[in-house]
Design an enzyme around this catalytic site. Structure first.
Site, mmCIF file in Angstrom:
data_model
loop_
_atom_site.group_PDB
_atom_site.id
_atom_site.type_symbol
_atom_site.label_atom_id
_atom_site.label_comp_id
_atom_site.label_asym_id
_atom_site.label_seq_id
_atom_site.Cartn_x
_atom_site.Cartn_y
_atom_site.Cartn_z
ATOM 1 N N SER A 131 -0.178 -9.089 -0.424
ATOM 2 C CA SER A 131 -1.244 -10.056 -0.834
ATOM 3 C C SER A 131 -0.692 -11.328 -1.381
ATOM 4 O O SER A 131 -0.018 -12.180 -0.546
ATOM 5 C CB SER A 131 -2.010 -9.139 -2.123
ATOM 6 O OG SER A 131 -3.181 -9.975 -2.525
ATOM 7 N N ASP A 168 -10.510 -4.264 4.671
ATOM 8 C CA ASP A 168 -10.233 -5.004 3.319
ATOM 9 C C ASP A 168 -11.232 -6.183 2.945
ATOM 10 O O ASP A 168 -11.576 -6.690 3.987
ATOM 11 C CB ASP A 168 -8.819 -5.661 3.798
ATOM 12 C CG ASP A 168 -8.246 -6.291 2.610
ATOM 13 O OD1 ASP A 168 -8.826 -6.862 1.757
ATOM 14 O OD2 ASP A 168 -6.774 -6.509 2.878
ATOM 15 N N HIS A 205 -7.880 -3.389 1.112
ATOM 16 C CA HIS A 205 -6.678 -4.034 0.466
ATOM 17 C C HIS A 205 -5.767 -3.252 -0.532
ATOM 18 O O HIS A 205 -4.843 -3.290 -0.537
ATOM 19 C CB HIS A 205 -7.366 -5.147 -0.420
ATOM 20 C CG HIS A 205 -6.435 -6.358 -0.648
ATOM 21 N ND1 HIS A 205 -6.201 -7.216 0.159
ATOM 22 C CD2 HIS A 205 -5.719 -6.791 -1.741
ATOM 23 C CE1 HIS A 205 -5.244 -8.222 -0.217
ATOM 24 N NE2 HIS A 205 -5.031 -7.897 -1.670
#
Length: 436
Positions: free
Chosen positions: A205, A371, A402
């Protein structure tokens, strides 16, 4: 280590004339966000019956959400060390290191793991010694370094500034890529003195956002990374599907000026009170607890992958603190669809986008089809500019989200074994190069 539960006693401290800024200011973002997100949460969340009962699969217990990173490392029989690395602009970063008891294999390159927004080094450990990536790498003989980027619970120091100073929080993920990552990479190379003079990089991320900032803006560091893995790469974000984020974006013109006028510069600082409150609110025996509902709406729903014990452990460590300006920088990327440095105001000169074509480290990129933060088409779009992609792959099937990259039940078999195989293949290539 005792956890302080958030209850009436703590709430009573917020009553005037107690120091509002010291105790309660960290809670009003929760209230604001909850008010803003009530509608999307009600629309998207399913009934508790839809979740069903799924067994615990991780080798963890309730205590894991209460321990610090170095304690988690020691608890499961690994050797842990803590370092303080000072960046060129004066931030003191807490860095953790994990190796097996007999020490790392000297042939293997050191590995740097970089967490996401509001995360910490513990994110790579929370699903336990049988599954978490940091443990798996250490067990295989790698020298594993876990960074804590500026502003989280382990990196709240500066050579001149205090976290109580607004200037301390005047950064975004740009500074993490320009200063934090280079400082830690140089420290690792100086400490380990591996003859190859390189490391392996694995980011998740925001850990990928900072990576692409660094490799596009400070290309000298491309030579110091032999191979990179980008999990859920947060580069282009104009196709966000999360109702939570979309609601915040829709209300940003109200929220952000309010944050600035009230001098809210720090977002969701970690505290024992906060940690205890979240763990109390989200008991693992309640399958559709508030944390699960929030994560479904934020990251994407995948109930079969969720382990509520892992979620309770995770919220003991996260949120771990960040700068409000980081979030606003992401908001700019969502709004304009351009990966570029922070734009101070609309009247400033337009900031030149990052030159992704300069990021020429061999990289494996993994993304999730479900995601709700990183849309697959955004991944395909930004990767078209990268010159050295080893692999571009959707993992975990159509429901992969995610959050699944660090907490899915099958994450070790779905992805981590693949990463380990990639590193092993590269080690063989490196040995062949050294012989030739």
């Amino acid at each position: 280590m005792a956890v302080v539960r958030y209850g009436n006693a703590a709430a009573a401290q917020c009553i005037w004339p107690y120091r509002w800024s010291a105790v309660c200011s960290s809670w009003w973002p929760y209230i604001l966000v909850l008010c803003t997100l009530t509608l999307p949460l009600r629309v998207v969340a399913r009934s508790s019956d839809a979740f069903g009962g799924y067994p615990t699969v991780f080798a963890i217990d309730e205590e894991d959400g209460m321990l610090e990173t170095i304690e988690l490392i020691s608890k499961y029989g690994y050797r842990g060390q803590t370092y303080t690395v000072t960046t060129a602009d004066g931030y003191k970063l807490g860095v953790h290191r994990i190796t097996r008891k007999q020490g790392p294999d000297p042939d293997r390159l050191p590995v740097l793991l970089v967490h996401g927004l509001l995360g910490s080094s513990a994110d790579w450990l929370v699903i336990g010694p049988e599954d978490a990536l940091a443990y798996q790498l250490a067990k295989a003989g790698y020298d594993v370094w876990l960074i804590n980027t500026r502003g989280n619970r382990y990196s709240r120091q500066h050579v001149q500034l205090s976290p109580s100073d607004a200037a301390f929080w005047n950064f975004t993920w740009h500074e993490k890529g320009i200063y934090d990552l280079p400082a830690v990479i140089d420290y690792m190379l100086n400490d380990t003195k591996h003859p190859a003079g390189q490391i392996y990089y694995i980011g998740y991320s925001e850990g990928t956002t900072a990576y692409f900032v660094m490799t596009s803006s400070r290309p000298a560091y491309n030579r110091k990374i032999r191979l990179a893995h980008a999990l859920a790469p947060s580069v282009l974000l104009d196709s966000v599907r999360s109702p939570v984020l979309n609601s915040l974006v829709d209300n940003a013109q109200v929220i952000m000026p309010l944050a600035f006028t009230t001098n809210l510069v720090e977002l969701l600082r970690w505290s024992e009170q906060q940690s205890g409150m979240l763990q109390t609110m989200c008991p693992p025996e309640t399958k559709r607890n508030p944390c699960v509902v929030l994560f479904d709406n934020l990251f994407g729903p995948n109930p079969e992958s969720l382990d509520t014990n892992a979620i309770q452990s995770l919220v003991g460590h996260c949120p771990s603190g960040a700068a409000v300006k980081e979030v606003y920088h992401y908001h700019q990327v969502i709004q304009n669809g351009i990966f570029r440095p922070y734009q101070e105001s609309a009247v400033d000169r337009i900031v030149v986008p990052y030159n992704l074509s300069a990021s020429d480290v061999p990289v494996h990129i993994y993304y999730g089809m479900n995601d709700w933060i990183i849309h697959p088409k955004n991944v395909r779009k930004f990767t078209a500019a990268l010159p050295n992609i080893r692999e571009l792959r959707a993992v975990g099937g159509k429901k992969f989200t995610h959050l699944d990259f660090i907490a899915a039940k099958r994450i070790r078999t779905v992805l981590y074994t693949k990463i380990m195989a990639n590193l092993q293949t590269d080690l063989v290539e490196l040995r062949q190069l050294e012989k030739s």
